[in-house]
Design an enzyme around this catalytic site. Structure first.
Site, PDB file in Angstrom:
ATOM      1  CE  LYS A 287      -8.077 -10.263   3.625  1.00  0.00           C
ATOM      2  NZ  LYS A 287      -7.789  -9.205   2.673  1.00  0.00           N
TER       3      LYS A 287
ATOM      4  CE  LYS B 190      -0.639  -9.385   6.002  1.00  0.00           C
ATOM      5  NZ  LYS B 190      -0.374  -8.014   6.354  1.00  0.00           N
TER       6      LYS B 190
HETATM    7  P1  NAD Z   1      -9.936  -1.038   1.051  1.00  0.00           P
HETATM    8  O1  NAD Z   1     -11.245  -1.708   1.179  1.00  0.00           O
HETATM    9  O2  NAD Z   1      -9.737   0.325   1.613  1.00  0.00           O
HETATM   10  O3  NAD Z   1      -9.512  -0.968  -0.518  1.00  0.00           O
HETATM   11  C1  NAD Z   1      -9.837  -1.931  -1.455  1.00  0.00           C
HETATM   12  C2  NAD Z   1     -10.219  -1.191  -2.740  1.00  0.00           C
HETATM   13  O4  NAD Z   1     -10.483  -2.154  -3.766  1.00  0.00           O
HETATM   14  C3  NAD Z   1     -11.478  -0.353  -2.588  1.00  0.00           C
HETATM   15  O5  NAD Z   1     -11.213   0.986  -2.945  1.00  0.00           O
HETATM   16  C4  NAD Z   1     -12.489  -1.016  -3.531  1.00  0.00           C
HETATM   17  O6  NAD Z   1     -13.384  -0.100  -4.136  1.00  0.00           O
HETATM   18  C5  NAD Z   1     -11.557  -1.642  -4.539  1.00  0.00           C
HETATM   19  N1  NAD Z   1     -12.177  -2.751  -5.285  1.00  0.00           N
HETATM   20  C6  NAD Z   1     -12.940  -3.756  -4.800  1.00  0.00           C
HETATM   21  N2  NAD Z   1     -13.322  -4.574  -5.799  1.00  0.00           N
HETATM   22  C7  NAD Z   1     -12.777  -4.070  -6.941  1.00  0.00           C
HETATM   23  C8  NAD Z   1     -12.792  -4.472  -8.295  1.00  0.00           C
HETATM   24  N3  NAD Z   1     -13.460  -5.568  -8.686  1.00  0.00           N
HETATM   25  N4  NAD Z   1     -12.123  -3.707  -9.186  1.00  0.00           N
HETATM   26  C9  NAD Z   1     -11.454  -2.594  -8.802  1.00  0.00           C
HETATM   27  N5  NAD Z   1     -11.397  -2.170  -7.513  1.00  0.00           N
HETATM   28  C10 NAD Z   1     -12.039  -2.906  -6.606  1.00  0.00           C
HETATM   29  O7  NAD Z   1      -8.863  -2.049   1.659  1.00  0.00           O
HETATM   30  P2  NAD Z   1      -7.355  -1.728   2.127  1.00  0.00           P
HETATM   31  O8  NAD Z   1      -7.331  -1.413   3.574  1.00  0.00           O
HETATM   32  O9  NAD Z   1      -6.750  -0.792   1.128  1.00  0.00           O
HETATM   33  O10 NAD Z   1      -6.697  -3.177   1.965  1.00  0.00           O
HETATM   34  C11 NAD Z   1      -6.353  -3.718   0.699  1.00  0.00           C
HETATM   35  C12 NAD Z   1      -5.633  -5.033   0.932  1.00  0.00           C
HETATM   36  O11 NAD Z   1      -4.480  -4.800   1.745  1.00  0.00           O
HETATM   37  C13 NAD Z   1      -6.471  -6.084   1.661  1.00  0.00           C
HETATM   38  O12 NAD Z   1      -6.205  -7.343   1.075  1.00  0.00           O
HETATM   39  C14 NAD Z   1      -5.948  -5.999   3.079  1.00  0.00           C
HETATM   40  O13 NAD Z   1      -6.090  -7.223   3.783  1.00  0.00           O
HETATM   41  C15 NAD Z   1      -4.488  -5.660   2.861  1.00  0.00           C
HETATM   42  N6  NAD Z   1      -3.849  -4.988   3.980  1.00  0.00           N
HETATM   43  C16 NAD Z   1      -4.470  -3.953   4.611  1.00  0.00           C
HETATM   44  C17 NAD Z   1      -3.827  -3.317   5.667  1.00  0.00           C
HETATM   45  C18 NAD Z   1      -4.485  -2.163   6.389  1.00  0.00           C
HETATM   46  O14 NAD Z   1      -3.983  -1.765   7.440  1.00  0.00           O
HETATM   47  N7  NAD Z   1      -5.563  -1.587   5.844  1.00  0.00           N
HETATM   48  C19 NAD Z   1      -2.554  -3.740   6.070  1.00  0.00           C
HETATM   49  C20 NAD Z   1      -1.941  -4.777   5.379  1.00  0.00           C
HETATM   50  C21 NAD Z   1      -2.603  -5.388   4.342  1.00  0.00           C
END
Ligand code: NAD
Length: 290
Positions: free
Chosen positions: A237, A162
């Protein structure tokens, strides 16, 4: 299958909803107060993980993943699989996989590409690291949440794939944007620039599929005022993770380092936060050589 799903944010919520819609029994947990169609909510991460055959995590970073792993691994049943789909540093992915394996669990690191649209449509690509048995257990769920899953190797290989992919993406986006800005200053029409480069040796995904110039090439965030798409801060990131991995593996990555510095400048000191990562083009447009 009985599935625990921890981290129901922008990505996790639609992924969990797709698993539930496919008929799986999904119990979710998020620190924030969220509800997801078809998903039963638990009061703690451990409760969501308890009794599940597969627990999926979709969390912001490696530190949070490690903290959640500490809570859920003791609650999981022998032989169950912990599948982390977050994008995290390779060291955290390997540490959590080790911890899970020592507790008698299967472990897969399976970061995704495809963004929020792909998560909602169930068309993500999964890049997976872990044993054959672990991958085999998670594969039917990848089929529901995505359209492609590549088993890249042992623990950490998914995260490695990735961040290498996204390092190329960040570098080529910058190269494409600075070339457009130079072409502008040389009086070259953007459409002509696209017509030539997209069919010549400078072609790339950033030029051909996600062109940063509005009105040129297929529809992209540039045509929508640079609304993400893939936000510049998420690219930052991933570039930071690539440089952290390069440090720990002693790899020379000068272009990745330069791309990270530029996105850092753009997101933290200019107006890049909340814009698509292709908004590098208007940034370059406004600048001269000094
Ligand atoms: P987001 O911030 O929308 O979601 C993360 C969730 O985790 C939140 O709802 C938060 O409340 C929850 N959280 C945080 N700490 C926690 C804990 N201790 N216990 C339980 N829940 C907890 O982020 P996202 O956009 O959904 O991204 C999630 C992952 O996917 C990241 O690692 C990101 O890099 C990756 N990602 C995101 C995208 C994108 O386009 N958004 C694309 C590919 C990969």
């Amino acid at each position: 299958m009985k599935i625990g799903f921890i981290g129901l944010g922008n990505m996790g919520a639609p992924m969990a909803a797709n698993l539930a819609a496919a008929g799986h029994a999904v119990t979710g947990f998020d620190m924030a107060d969220v509800s997801v169609e078809g998903v039963a909510m638990a009061g703690t991460a451990a409760e969501a993980a308890s009794g599940a055959e597969v627990v999926i995590t979709m969390l912001p970073n490696g530190q949070i993943l490690r903290a959640v792993a500490d809570q859920i691994i003791p609650a999981m049943s022998n032989g169950a699989a912990l599948v982390d789909c977050s994008t995290v540093d390779v060291d955290s992915a390997r540490a959590v996989a080790d911890q899970a394996t020592q507790a008698g669990l299967l472990a897969v690191d399976a970061p995704v590409s495809g963004g929020i649209g792909g998560a909602a449509a169930g068309t993500l690509t999964f890049m997976a690291g872990g044993s054959e048995a672990a991958f085999a257990k998670a594969a039917p769920l990848f089929e529901i949440m995505g359209q492609k899953a590549v088993h890249c190797g042992e623990a950490g290989a998914g995260q490695a794939a990735k961040i290498c992919n996204n390092m190329i993406l960040g570098v080529t986006m910058i190269a494409t944007c600075e070339a457009f800005a130079l072409a502008d200053k040389l009086g070259l029409d953007r459409q002509k620039m696209f017509d030539v480069v997209s069919t010549s040796s400078g072609y790339s995904w950033t030029m051909n599929a996600y062109c940063p110039a509005p009105g040129v090439g297929p529809q992209s965030p540039a045509d929508n005022g640079y609304q993400p798409g893939f936000a510049a801060e998420l690219m930052l990131k991933d570039l930071r993770l690539s440089q952290q991995a390069a440090d720990s593996a002693d790899a020379d990555t000068p272009m990745g380092q330069a791309a990270m510095a530029l996105y850092e400048q753009f997101v933290e000191h200019e107006n890049g936060l909340g814009q698509d990562f292709s908004a590098m083009l208007p940034r370059f447009e406004q600048r001269g050589r000094t």
